[in-house]
Design an enzyme around this catalytic site. Sequence first.
Site, PDB file in Angstrom:
ATOM      1  N   HIS A   1      -9.894   1.138   0.830  1.00 35.61           N
ATOM      2  CA  HIS A   1      -9.689  -0.043   1.686  1.00 35.61           C
ATOM      3  C   HIS A   1     -10.745  -0.121   2.793  1.00 35.61           C
ATOM      4  O   HIS A   1     -10.417  -0.410   3.947  1.00 35.61           O
ATOM      5  CB  HIS A   1      -8.274   0.014   2.262  1.00 35.61           C
ATOM      6  CG  HIS A   1      -7.697  -1.307   2.631  1.00 35.61           C
ATOM      7  ND1 HIS A   1      -8.253  -2.118   3.601  1.00 35.61           N
ATOM      8  CD2 HIS A   1      -6.612  -1.966   2.170  1.00 35.61           C
ATOM      9  CE1 HIS A   1      -7.515  -3.215   3.722  1.00 35.61           C
ATOM     10  NE2 HIS A   1      -6.515  -3.154   2.860  1.00 35.61           N
TER      11      HIS A   1
ATOM     12  N   GLU B   1     -11.233  -4.538  -2.532  1.00 41.72           N
ATOM     13  CA  GLU B   1     -10.327  -3.485  -2.998  1.00 41.72           C
ATOM     14  C   GLU B   1     -10.187  -3.628  -4.511  1.00 41.72           C
ATOM     15  O   GLU B   1      -9.430  -4.455  -4.996  1.00 41.72           O
ATOM     16  CB  GLU B   1      -8.959  -3.642  -2.328  1.00 41.72           C
ATOM     17  CG  GLU B   1      -9.002  -3.632  -0.812  1.00 41.72           C
ATOM     18  CD  GLU B   1      -7.789  -4.327  -0.185  1.00 41.72           C
ATOM     19  OE1 GLU B   1      -6.649  -4.006  -0.555  1.00 41.72           O
ATOM     20  OE2 GLU B   1      -7.978  -5.213   0.658  1.00 41.72           O
TER      21      GLU B   1
ATOM     22  N   HIS C   1       0.808  -1.225   0.000  1.00 39.33           N
ATOM     23  CA  HIS C   1       0.000   0.000   0.000  1.00 39.33           C
ATOM     24  C   HIS C   1       0.842   1.276   0.000  1.00 39.33           C
ATOM     25  O   HIS C   1       0.579   2.210   0.757  1.00 39.33           O
ATOM     26  CB  HIS C   1      -0.977  -0.019   1.175  1.00 39.33           C
ATOM     27  CG  HIS C   1      -1.981  -1.147   1.114  1.00 39.33           C
ATOM     28  ND1 HIS C   1      -2.474  -1.640  -0.073  1.00 39.33           N
ATOM     29  CD2 HIS C   1      -2.570  -1.891   2.098  1.00 39.33           C
ATOM     30  CE1 HIS C   1      -3.329  -2.617   0.176  1.00 39.33           C
ATOM     31  NE2 HIS C   1      -3.401  -2.803   1.475  1.00 39.33           N
TER      32      HIS C   1
HETATM   33  C1  GLA Z   1      -4.518  -5.688   2.286  1.00 37.66           C
HETATM   34  C2  GLA Z   1      -3.597  -6.830   2.261  1.00 37.66           C
HETATM   35  C3  GLA Z   1      -3.756  -7.633   3.504  1.00 37.66           C
HETATM   36  C4  GLA Z   1      -3.593  -6.781   4.731  1.00 37.66           C
HETATM   37  C5  GLA Z   1      -4.503  -5.611   4.661  1.00 37.66           C
HETATM   38  C6  GLA Z   1      -4.263  -4.640   5.783  1.00 37.66           C
HETATM   39  O1  GLA Z   1      -5.793  -6.058   2.046  1.00 37.66           O
HETATM   40  O2  GLA Z   1      -3.746  -7.632   1.126  1.00 37.66           O
HETATM   41  O3  GLA Z   1      -2.810  -8.664   3.516  1.00 37.66           O
HETATM   42  O4  GLA Z   1      -2.261  -6.313   4.809  1.00 37.66           O
HETATM   43  O5  GLA Z   1      -4.351  -4.921   3.465  1.00 37.66           O
HETATM   44  O6  GLA Z   1      -4.153  -5.252   7.023  1.00 37.66           O
END
Ligand code: GLA
Length: 370
Positions: free
Chosen positions: A197, A334, A128
Amino acid sequence: MKQAVSMAMAAGLVLTSAMAQGEVKKDSWGKSADGQPLFLYTLHDAQLTVKLTNFGAHVVSIDAPDKNGNVADVVLGFKDVAGYENPKNTSYMGAIVGRYGNRIANGRFSLDGKSYEIPTNNNGNALHGGKVGFDQKVWQGKELPNGVEFTLVSPDGDMGFPGKLTAHVKYTLVGSSLHIDYTATTDKDTVVNLTNHSYFNLAGEGSGTVLDEQMMIAADATTPVNATLIPTGKLAPVAGTPFDFNKPHTIGERIHAADQQLKTAGGYDHNFVLSAKTNTLHLVAKAVDPKSGRTLTVTSTEPGVQFYSGNFLDGTLTGISGKAYVKNGGFCLETQHFPDSPNQPSFPSTELKPGETMHSSTVFTFSVTK
Ligand code: GLA
């Protein structure tokens, strides 16, 4: 306690009914740790009330009615900025993630023959956007009819990425749909992958797990991952596996199945390759909470969606109404380009060049199933 809750709810109702449909309310929301002014924006229509902040362009809450008209907040969130800035909060709850949502293997990629390095923050990979992603930045908010546009200028070299990137994320409430429209431009070749997210719990935030909620995902394949959740580059057909959500299944039905991909991720945390091969709005997923009837339909212009079943929530984060967020206490959808695309030549490209504009849209529509 009960009384306090019902008083708060009554106050909420007064606030909501005092707002005209389509009106946008802007309230002060304190300051970020580095002293920048923060705001909470409230959007309201006949069915939904949505709260957004310029801190990380987060969705803070979405109030939606059930089949009997009872309203609940269907996304996980925090009551103040301290919750979002808390270093123990690695959930990205409600955030806009960027410059590159999802993972880049070893935080490295090359573009036009040059190598770039992003500070790693997740098992040796960049997740991210690296250590300080767009979720931790204060965006510039501009009120629109029914919405807010957030703008962030990420300087050349920010978290190691090339090019000054100007990102706009526009949230608008149209009927019972929250539209999120993304655009980005750059002054040097770069990579970009922006998403929201939000963790949804259609029974209401903090009401337990989402394992009994039904999920449909319009995808025939996933991009399977290695031990650190980096795609292998192959596409795996979902047919005959616990990843086949073409017909609805509860999230919990097969989550503990003897499947190596589920074991690796501790549940669902995978990119689904959407069946529709268009860059116009197409169906991504539909989720239903059978008890309340609350239903979420997701459409997007993106080729993929990370379906994440909240596997890393562990009860240590306390949410907006004071309840603990337990493991599997929310699901994320997402919408995105595939993880690690800068290192995967067979995946749709995430490159953006000067003079081009990246456009992407995702729509979250709320309804009830009786
Ligand atoms: C995303 C990732 C997960 C986790 C979340 C945040 O969705 O794919 O593995 O890291 O973010 O916790």
